[in-house]
Design an enzyme around this catalytic site. Structure first.
Site, PDB file in Angstrom:
ATOM      1  N   LYS A   1      39.355  39.452  51.271  1.00 17.12           N
ATOM      2  CA  LYS A   1      39.872  38.126  50.912  1.00 17.12           C
ATOM      3  C   LYS A   1      40.827  37.670  52.001  1.00 17.12           C
ATOM      4  O   LYS A   1      41.833  38.323  52.271  1.00 17.12           O
ATOM      5  CB  LYS A   1      40.586  38.195  49.564  1.00 17.12           C
ATOM      6  CG  LYS A   1      41.317  36.911  49.201  1.00 17.12           C
ATOM      7  CD  LYS A   1      41.921  36.981  47.809  1.00 17.12           C
ATOM      8  CE  LYS A   1      42.730  35.730  47.518  1.00 17.12           C
ATOM      9  NZ  LYS A   1      43.301  35.744  46.174  1.00 17.12           N
TER      10      LYS A   1
ATOM     11  N   GLU B   1      39.053  46.620  54.684  1.00 16.26           N
ATOM     12  CA  GLU B   1      39.542  46.347  53.331  1.00 16.26           C
ATOM     13  C   GLU B   1      38.441  46.624  52.305  1.00 16.26           C
ATOM     14  O   GLU B   1      38.683  47.207  51.246  1.00 16.26           O
ATOM     15  CB  GLU B   1      40.012  44.885  53.201  1.00 16.26           C
ATOM     16  CG  GLU B   1      41.266  44.559  53.979  1.00 16.26           C
ATOM     17  CD  GLU B   1      42.526  45.135  53.331  1.00 16.26           C
ATOM     18  OE1 GLU B   1      42.470  45.548  52.161  1.00 16.26           O
ATOM     19  OE2 GLU B   1      43.571  45.167  54.001  1.00 16.26           O
TER      20      GLU B   1
ATOM     21  N   LYS C   1      35.589  36.365  50.512  1.00 15.30           N
ATOM     22  CA  LYS C   1      36.188  35.124  50.030  1.00 15.30           C
ATOM     23  C   LYS C   1      37.107  34.558  51.088  1.00 15.30           C
ATOM     24  O   LYS C   1      37.939  35.315  51.598  1.00 15.30           O
ATOM     25  CB  LYS C   1      36.977  35.419  48.748  1.00 15.30           C
ATOM     26  CG  LYS C   1      37.768  34.236  48.227  1.00 15.30           C
ATOM     27  CD  LYS C   1      38.676  34.650  47.111  1.00 15.30           C
ATOM     28  CE  LYS C   1      39.535  33.452  46.759  1.00 15.30           C
ATOM     29  NZ  LYS C   1      40.594  33.753  45.856  1.00 15.30           N
TER      30      LYS C   1
ATOM     31  N   SER D   1      37.588  26.900  46.007  1.00 12.41           N
ATOM     32  CA  SER D   1      37.919  25.534  45.613  1.00 12.41           C
ATOM     33  C   SER D   1      37.835  24.529  46.765  1.00 12.41           C
ATOM     34  O   SER D   1      37.281  23.442  46.610  1.00 12.41           O
ATOM     35  CB  SER D   1      39.319  25.512  44.996  1.00 12.41           C
ATOM     36  OG  SER D   1      40.291  25.992  45.914  1.00 12.41           O
TER      37      SER D   1
ATOM     38  N   ARG E   1      50.832  33.785  52.060  1.00 16.85           N
ATOM     39  CA  ARG E   1      50.239  35.054  51.626  1.00 16.85           C
ATOM     40  C   ARG E   1      49.692  35.872  52.807  1.00 16.85           C
ATOM     41  O   ARG E   1      48.913  36.793  52.640  1.00 16.85           O
ATOM     42  CB  ARG E   1      49.102  34.795  50.635  1.00 16.85           C
ATOM     43  CG  ARG E   1      49.481  33.974  49.410  1.00 16.85           C
ATOM     44  CD  ARG E   1      48.593  34.325  48.233  1.00 16.85           C
ATOM     45  NE  ARG E   1      48.481  33.308  47.210  1.00 16.85           N
ATOM     46  CZ  ARG E   1      49.427  32.964  46.343  1.00 16.85           C
ATOM     47  NH1 ARG E   1      50.623  33.533  46.397  1.00 16.85           N
ATOM     48  NH2 ARG E   1      49.205  32.042  45.425  1.00 16.85           N
TER      49      ARG E   1
HETATM   50  C1  PBG Z   1      44.833  34.352  43.033  1.00 13.24           C
HETATM   51  C2  PBG Z   1      43.568  33.697  43.468  1.00 13.24           C
HETATM   52  C3  PBG Z   1      43.403  32.632  44.360  1.00 13.24           C
HETATM   53  C4  PBG Z   1      42.045  32.307  44.331  1.00 13.24           C
HETATM   54  C5  PBG Z   1      41.427  33.204  43.466  1.00 13.24           C
HETATM   55  N1  PBG Z   1      42.379  34.064  42.947  1.00 13.24           N
HETATM   56  C6  PBG Z   1      44.389  31.871  45.153  1.00 13.24           C
HETATM   57  C7  PBG Z   1      45.182  32.518  46.193  1.00 13.24           C
HETATM   58  O1  PBG Z   1      44.937  33.666  46.580  1.00 13.24           O
HETATM   59  O2  PBG Z   1      46.108  31.862  46.638  1.00 13.24           O
HETATM   60  C8  PBG Z   1      41.404  31.182  45.089  1.00 13.24           C
HETATM   61  C9  PBG Z   1      40.161  30.643  44.487  1.00 13.24           C
HETATM   62  C10 PBG Z   1      39.746  29.301  44.969  1.00 13.24           C
HETATM   63  O3  PBG Z   1      40.345  28.693  45.881  1.00 13.24           O
HETATM   64  O4  PBG Z   1      38.764  28.803  44.419  1.00 13.24           O
HETATM   65  N2  PBG Z   1      45.227  35.457  43.755  1.00 13.24           N
HETATM   66 ZN    ZN Z   2      47.410  35.974  43.284  1.00 11.69          ZN
END
Ligand code: PBG
Ligand code: ZN
Length: 327
Positions: A198, A236, A251, A277, A220
Site C-alpha cells: 500500500k 512488504e 493499492k 477513491s 502517512r
Molecule cells: C485507511 C484506509 C485508507 C484507504 C483504505 N483504508 C486511507 C488511507 O490510508 O489514508 C483508502 C481507500 C481509498 O482511497 O479508496 N488506512
Molecule cells: Zn488507517
C-alpha cells in the site's frame, strides 16, 4: 509473411470476431464493493468527493445491497466511523457495539452469499487521524502498540462474523499479530487479506473526506510504502505472505499496474487490486465535465486491472457492474 499479405486488422474486423478473440471481462463474483457505514438509522448521505457513493446506516445499506447482490457481486468491504468521542488509541474501532460490528451479522443474515470483508485500521477513530497511536513525543506512530490494537479490531470483526479481515495500517508485524490473535480466539477460518503493498498515495483524498480520517498533522509517508522504491514495496508483500496473509494486495491500482503484474508473478497467493477513491472520482469528474463517457472509461480501467493480473477487484464501480459491462 508481411504486408500486404499479413494484415492484423483482420483479427478485429467485426464485433463478433473481437468478442471471440478478446479476453472476457472479470466476472461480478471477483468484485468487492468498498462502502462507508455511519451510526443511526435512515441515513443515506451523498459523499461530495465521490458522486454516486453514500454513507449508509445499516438499515439503508441493506436496501442498497439488494441490486448489488442481484448482479452477483462477490462481496463488500466495510469501513466504519464514529460520531462519538475519538481518542488517542482509536478505541471505537474495537468496540463490539460499533457500526461495523453491528453491520456484519445484519449483512450475513440478509445476504448469506456475499463475502463480508472489513477494513482493520484506526485512522477513522483516532483523534489525530493517524493509523495508530502516536509515540510519546508525537513524532510518529508507535508501531508495536498499534499492532496490538489492530489485532483487537480484527478479533472484534471476526467475532462478529466477518469472513475476511483486512489490515490497512502498514505497521510492521501487523499480519503476524492479527494471525496470532485470531488463533488465540479459535478463529481459524477467518481469512486475512493484507493491504500488503500500500503506497503513500495522493489518490486517497476523496476517501479521507468520506471517512473523516485525514491526519490532522503530518502525513502517512513514515508507514505507507514509497512509490519511488519498488523493491521495498514488493518486500512488504513478501513479508506479509511469510507472516500468514491469505490474500495480498496492491493499492492504488491504476498508477501501479507494473507493481500488480510483478507481484502476480512472484507469489502463488491471490492478489487483490484496490481501485481507490481518487481513481473513481477522477473518472466521475471527467465525465461530469463532458470529457469522456463514464461507463467506457470505467470499463477500460477495469480491463487494465484484469490484464495486469488482479484476482480480486476492490472497486467503487461494483454496484454499476451491469451498466459498465453491458455490450
Ligand atoms: C485507511 C484506509 C485508507 C484507504 C483504505 N483504508 C486511507 C488511507 O490510508 O489514508 C483508502 C481507500 C481509498 O482511497 O479508496 N488506512
Ligand atoms: Zn488507517
Amino acid at each position: 509473411m508481411s504486408f500486404p499479405d499479413m494484415r492484423l486488422r483482420r483479427l478485429r474486423r467485426t464485433p463478433a470476431l473481437r468478442k471471440m478473440l478478446d479476453i472476457a471481462p472479470p466476472p461480478p463474483s471477483k468484485f468487492v464493493w468498498p462502502l462507508f457505514l455511519v451510526e443511526g438509522k435512515q441515513r443515506c448521505e451523498p459523499i461530495d468527493s465521490m458522486p454516486g457513493q453514500f454513507r449508509y446506516s445499516v438499515d439503508q445499506l441493506l436496501k442498497a445491497l439488494e441490486p448489488v447482490a442481484e448482479q452477483g457481486i462477490g462481496g463488500v468491504l466495510l469501513f466504519g466511523q464514529t460520531e462519538g468521542e475519538k481518542d488517542a488509541a482509536g478505541s471505537g474501532a474495537y468496540d463490539d457495539g460499533g457500526v461495523v460490528q453491528l453491520a456484519i451479522p445484519a449483512i450475513k443474515r440478509a445476504f448469506p452469499g456475499l463475502v463480508v470483508m472489513t477494513d482493520v485500521c484506526l485512522c477513522a477513530y483516532t483523534e489525530h487521524g493517524h493509523c495508530g497511536p502516536l509515540t510519546r513525543d508525537g513524532s510518529s506512530v508507535d508501531n508495536d502498540i498499534a499492532i496490538e490494537l489492530l489485532a483487537k479490531v480484527a478479533v472484534s470483526h471476526a467475532g462478529a462474523g466477518a469472513d475476511v479481515v483486512a489490515p490497512s495500517a502498514m505497521m510492521d508485524g501487523q499480519v503476524l499479530a492479527i494471525r496470532d490473535a485470531l488463533a488465540d480466539e479459535d478463529l481459524h477460518d477467518t481469512l486475512l487479506m493484507s493491504y500488503s503493498t500500500k503506497f503513500a498515495s495522493a489518490m486517497y483524498g476523496p476517501f479521507r473526506d468520506a471517512e473523516n480520517s485525514a491526519p490532522s498533522a503530518g502525513d502517512r509517508k513514515g508507514y505507507q510504502a514509497s512509490y519511488s522504491n519498488l523493491r521495498a514495496a514488493l518486500r512488504e508483500s513478501e513479508l506479509d505472505e511469510d507472516e500468514g496473509a491469505d490474500i495480498l494486495m496492491v493499492k492504488p491500482t491504476l498508477f501501479y499496474l507494473d507493481v500488480l503484474s510483478k507481484l502476480r508473478e512472484c507469489t502463488d497467493l491471490p492478489v487483490a487490486a484496490y481501485n481507490v477513491s481518487g481513481e473513481y472520482s477522477m473518472l466521475v469528474a471527467t465525465a461530469e465535465r463532458g470529457w469522456g463517457d463514464l461507463n467506457d472509461m470505467a470499463r477500460e480501467s477495469l480491463m487494465a486491472m484484469e490484464r495486469a493480473g488482479a484476482d480480486l477487484l476492490l472497486s467503487y464501480w461494483a454496484p454499476r457492474y451491469n451498466e459498465i459491462f453491458a455490450t
